[in-house]
Structures are given as structure tokens and as C-alpha cells.
Design a protein around this motif. Structure first.
Motif, mmCIF file in Angstrom:
data_model
loop_
_atom_site.group_PDB
_atom_site.id
_atom_site.type_symbol
_atom_site.label_atom_id
_atom_site.label_comp_id
_atom_site.label_asym_id
_atom_site.label_seq_id
_atom_site.Cartn_x
_atom_site.Cartn_y
_atom_site.Cartn_z
ATOM 1 N N THR A 174 2.237 -6.691 10.555
ATOM 2 C CA THR A 174 2.347 -6.311 9.146
ATOM 3 C C THR A 174 1.017 -6.630 8.485
ATOM 4 O OG1 THR A 174 4.715 -6.726 9.135
ATOM 5 C CG2 THR A 174 3.616 -6.749 6.993
ATOM 6 N N LEU A 175 0.438 -5.653 7.831
ATOM 7 C CA LEU A 175 -0.920 -5.817 7.318
ATOM 8 C C LEU A 175 -0.980 -6.420 5.916
ATOM 9 C CD1 LEU A 175 -2.451 -2.457 8.635
ATOM 10 C CD2 LEU A 175 -2.824 -4.758 9.562
ATOM 11 N N GLU A 176 0.202 -6.609 5.306
ATOM 12 C CA GLU A 176 0.197 -7.159 3.949
ATOM 13 C C GLU A 176 1.305 -8.178 3.757
ATOM 14 O OE1 GLU A 176 -1.318 -3.444 1.314
ATOM 15 O OE2 GLU A 176 0.718 -3.358 2.059
ATOM 16 N N SER B 146 0.812 -1.223 0.000
ATOM 17 C CA SER B 146 0.000 0.000 0.000
ATOM 18 C C SER B 146 0.840 1.265 0.000
ATOM 19 C CB SER B 146 -0.923 0.019 1.222
ATOM 20 O OG SER B 146 -1.878 -1.004 1.142
ATOM 21 N N SER B 147 2.056 1.192 0.546
ATOM 22 C CA SER B 147 2.875 2.408 0.637
ATOM 23 C C SER B 147 3.730 2.634 -0.606
ATOM 24 C CB SER B 147 3.761 2.360 1.885
ATOM 25 O OG SER B 147 4.606 1.227 1.872
ATOM 26 N N LYS B 148 3.575 1.760 -1.573
ATOM 27 C CA LYS B 148 4.418 1.850 -2.767
ATOM 28 C C LYS B 148 3.777 2.688 -3.873
ATOM 29 C CE LYS B 148 6.783 -1.047 -6.025
ATOM 30 N NZ LYS B 148 7.935 -0.158 -6.015
ATOM 31 N N ASN B 149 4.569 3.542 -4.460
ATOM 32 C CA ASN B 149 4.117 4.298 -5.619
ATOM 33 C C ASN B 149 4.308 3.427 -6.862
ATOM 34 O OD1 ASN B 149 4.046 5.861 -7.924
ATOM 35 N ND2 ASN B 149 5.115 7.599 -7.007
ATOM 36 N N PRO B 150 3.214 2.959 -7.453
ATOM 37 C CA PRO B 150 3.343 2.000 -8.547
ATOM 38 C C PRO B 150 3.990 2.588 -9.788
ATOM 39 C CG PRO B 150 1.063 2.679 -8.292
ATOM 40 C CD PRO B 150 1.825 3.316 -7.176
ATOM 41 N N GLU B 151 4.074 3.907 -9.868
ATOM 42 C CA GLU B 151 4.643 4.537 -11.069
ATOM 43 C C GLU B 151 6.111 4.865 -10.923
ATOM 44 O OE1 GLU B 151 3.157 7.928 -12.961
ATOM 45 O OE2 GLU B 151 1.243 7.037 -13.460
ATOM 46 N N LEU B 152 6.653 4.643 -9.717
ATOM 47 C CA LEU B 152 8.010 5.131 -9.462
ATOM 48 C C LEU B 152 9.040 4.594 -10.453
ATOM 49 C CD1 LEU B 152 9.714 6.912 -7.483
ATOM 50 C CD2 LEU B 152 10.372 4.765 -6.418
ATOM 51 N N GLN C 130 -9.940 -0.290 -1.926
ATOM 52 C CA GLN C 130 -10.307 0.336 -0.653
ATOM 53 C C GLN C 130 -9.343 -0.071 0.458
ATOM 54 O OE1 GLN C 130 -14.432 0.302 0.325
ATOM 55 N NE2 GLN C 130 -14.032 0.334 2.525
ATOM 56 N N THR C 131 -8.833 -1.308 0.366
ATOM 57 C CA THR C 131 -7.914 -1.802 1.392
ATOM 58 C C THR C 131 -6.684 -0.908 1.491
ATOM 59 O OG1 THR C 131 -8.614 -3.978 0.688
ATOM 60 C CG2 THR C 131 -6.733 -3.894 2.161
ATOM 61 N N VAL C 132 -6.205 -0.435 0.355
ATOM 62 C CA VAL C 132 -5.027 0.429 0.348
ATOM 63 C C VAL C 132 -5.308 1.706 1.146
ATOM 64 C CG1 VAL C 132 -3.545 1.854 -1.117
ATOM 65 C CG2 VAL C 132 -4.089 -0.474 -1.804
#
Ligand SMILES: Nc1nc2c(ncn2[C@@H]2O[C@H](COP(=O)(O)OP(=O)(O)OP(=O)(O)O)[C@@H](O)[C@H]2O)c(=O)[nH]1
Ligand SMILES: [Mg+2]
Length: 291
Positions: free
Chosen positions: A283-285, A41-47, A186-188
Motif C-alpha cells: 500500500t503506497l499511502e 490518490s484514488s479519491k475524488n476530493p469533490e465527491l 506529483q505523488t498523486v
């Protein structure tokens, strides 16, 4: 994702893209800071796309708050993907040695090239990117051994980019935290809210706590029971997550006139305790293929 969060995002997304692309030509390395409790969830998928050929080091911060077993799974996942990742904790100092050696490995080629040109000892530059409140400024202070970057426990503390110099031949660019959620999920949004990346005042605390109860119930039932003295969880099988949240409020004695559970107070307590890892290291993921 709840509509109040969605309204907040578009400006941030454009700003992230601009900040990264504008500053990219100046740097030799990009340090991507993720929250070890929510690596997906904390990752920027476009990075990766934005940074092109520049080397990227993934740093998972706040790892002393995260589940070490899950951390191991994530490490294996990163290894399998061929990505360089290190778990660190700026409070305990965990992983800082490994972090430093990974940075140097990634910069080795660049340093060698400067040396060939007779420019050895030249200071290199790294850009630190990540979501709000993830620990970017804390990491910079840890590396520089100072307090040049402002740190506070709320999202949106760093408002402008700032260069910080260090004694290790590396200048660091601190950046404002930016959100880059995956809208469809929504989970993110909930994970970002639970861990403190979204300002609490634009989120409904009860809704966050409700989501947290759901996660803990399935992922860490023993920790949930232990912390909130719930006994055998199976006795609540017929209750939905909201009802279980009210049970927790009652057990804690968060009651208002007429014996009604003070859900706001209970929500605040639960979220605070999660963020301080008082419920446990969570850790949630977990890594899934393709994420
Ligand atoms: N336990 C723990 N807390 C951390 C760690 N890193 C940062 N924090 C805490 O997290 C909060 C946010 O840290 P910052 O360094 O201000 O985060 P940031 O990413 O710069 O945040 P913005 O500037 O708002 O984007 C502070 O309360 C820090 O003390 C860590 O590794 N472990
Ligand atoms: Mg900051």
C-alpha cells in the motif's frame, strides 16, 4: 505532476462532474470505489460535495494486492471520520458479504419508506464511481453474478454509462472511470500511474519505475531487497533512486550491447510485478489527518 498528464485532465474533470450530477437524482446510493493500494490518490476530493445528502459507501477494491496492516490503519481512520468503508477483492471474493450488508444498511431507510407506501420489493439504484481501472465493472459483475460489464486490465474500458440489474433488488449504474487528481501533488500522479489508472502509453515507464523504486526503498525496503536480490540495502546508501533502479536492471540481466542497462525493459518488468503483487502486498499511502 508531469505536464503530459496535466494536459489530459481538464476534459475528464468536467466530464466527471457532469456524469455524477446528471445521474445523481436517479440513484439511492453512491458507491465510491477506491484502490486499496492508494486510498488517498484514488479519491475524488469533490465527491462528497457533489453527492450532497445521498448516502455514500466507500469500497476499497483490489485489497488482496494491498498491505493488510495498512488496510487496518485506513479502516481505523475511516471509522474515526465516521465514514462507512469496506475492503473487498473481486478476484478472491474477500469482503463481499460485508459489502452486501453495508449496502443494505444504507438502503434500509429507503426500503422501509417504500414499504410504508405499499411499494415493498421496489428495486433501488446505486451509482458506481471511481478512477479508471479501479474495478468498478468487476464489482458490478460480482454483484450481478454475470458478465454484463466489460472488464479489461487497462484504464478506459467502460466508455459509456450502463445500467446492470441484479437479483438483490438493486440496479447498478456502471460509469466510465474518471481521474480527479490533486494537481499540486506529483505523488498523486505517480501513484495513479504505478497502479495502472493512467494509460501506460501516455506515461514514461522509466519515470514510473523510478518513482516506484523511491517508494519501495523507503516504505518496503525488505520486499524490495527480497524480490530483486539486492542484499543489504545500506550498501546502496550513496546511490540515488535512478542508480538503484539500474542496479536492479543489472541484477536481472536486462542488458543491451556494451553492458548498458535496458531501462525500458526493467521498468516494464518492475511495474508488472508491482501490479501483480509479486513484489508483495503493498500500500503506497497511509492515512494522515486531514486527508
Ligand atoms: N486483484 C484484483 N484485481 C481486480 C479487482 N477488481 C478488478 N480487478 C482487475 O482490474 C482490472 C480493471 O477492472 P475493471 O473492472 O475493468 O475496472 P473499471 O474500474 O471498470 O475500469 P474502467 O472501465 O476502465 O474505468 C481488471 O484486470 C480486473 O480483473 C480486485 O478486486 N482484485
Ligand atoms: Mg469499467
Amino acid at each position: 505532476m508531469p505536464s503530459d498528464i496535466i494536459q489530459w485532465f481538464p476534459g475528464h474533470m468536467a466530464k466527471t462532474r457532469r456524469l455524477i450530477t446528471e445521474n445523481l437524482p436517479m440513484v439511492d446510493l453512491v458507491i465510491e470505489v477506491l484502490d486499496a493500494r492508494i486510498p488517498y490518490s484514488s479519491k475524488n476530493p469533490e465527491l462528497r460535495k457533489l453527492v450532497g445528502q445521498k448516502p455514500v459507501l466507500t469500497v476499497l477494491s483490489k485489497s488482496a494486492l494491498a498491505d493488510p496492516k495498512a488496510g487496518q490503519e485506513w479502516m481505523e481512520y475511516y471509522k474515526a471520520c465516521g465514514r462507512r468503508a469496506v475492503f473487498i477483492d473481486c478476484m478472491t471474493g474477500f469482503g463481499m458479504d460485508r459489502f452486501a450488508s453495508s449496502v443494505e444498511e444504507l438502503l434500509a431507510q429507503k426500503r422501509a419508506r417504500y414499504e410504508e407506501k405499499g411499494m415493498s420489493g421496489r428495486t433501488l439504484k446505486a451509482m458506481i464511481v471511481g478512477i479508471p481501472n479501479v474495478g468498478k465493472s468487476s464489482l458490478i459483475n460480482k454483484i450481478s453474478g454475470g458478465k454484463s460489464a466489460k472488464v479489461e486490465n487497462r484504464p478506459g474500458v467502460t466508455l459509456n454509462k450502463q445500467w446492470v440489474s441484479t437479483q438483490v433488488g438493486l440496479d447498478l449504474l456502471d460509469m466510465p472511470g474518471v481521474l480527479w487528481p490533486k494537481f499540486e501533488d506529483q505523488t498523486v500522479g505517480e501513484n495513479l500511474a504505478i497502479t495502472g489508472a493512467i494509460k501506460d502509453d501516455i506515461m514514461d515507464l522509466e519515470r514510473i519505475a523510478y518513482a516506484l523504486v523511491g517508494r519501495l526503498r523507503t516504505m518496503y525496503p525488505d520486499l524490495l531487497c527480497e524480490r530483486f536480490k539486492l542484499g543489504d540495502l545500506s550498501q546502496y546508501d550513496d546511490l540515488d533512486d535512478w542508480d538503484l533502479f539500474e542496479v536492479i536492471g543489472r541484477k536481472r540481466g536486462f542488458l543491451m550491447a556494451g553492458g548498458v542497462v535496458d531501462t525500458e525493459r526493467c521498468a516494464k518488468a518492475m511495474i508488472d510485478e508491482f501490479r501483480q503483487a509479486k513484489i508483495g502486498r503493498i500500500t503506497l499511502e497511509r492515512p494522515k489527518s486531514g486527508k
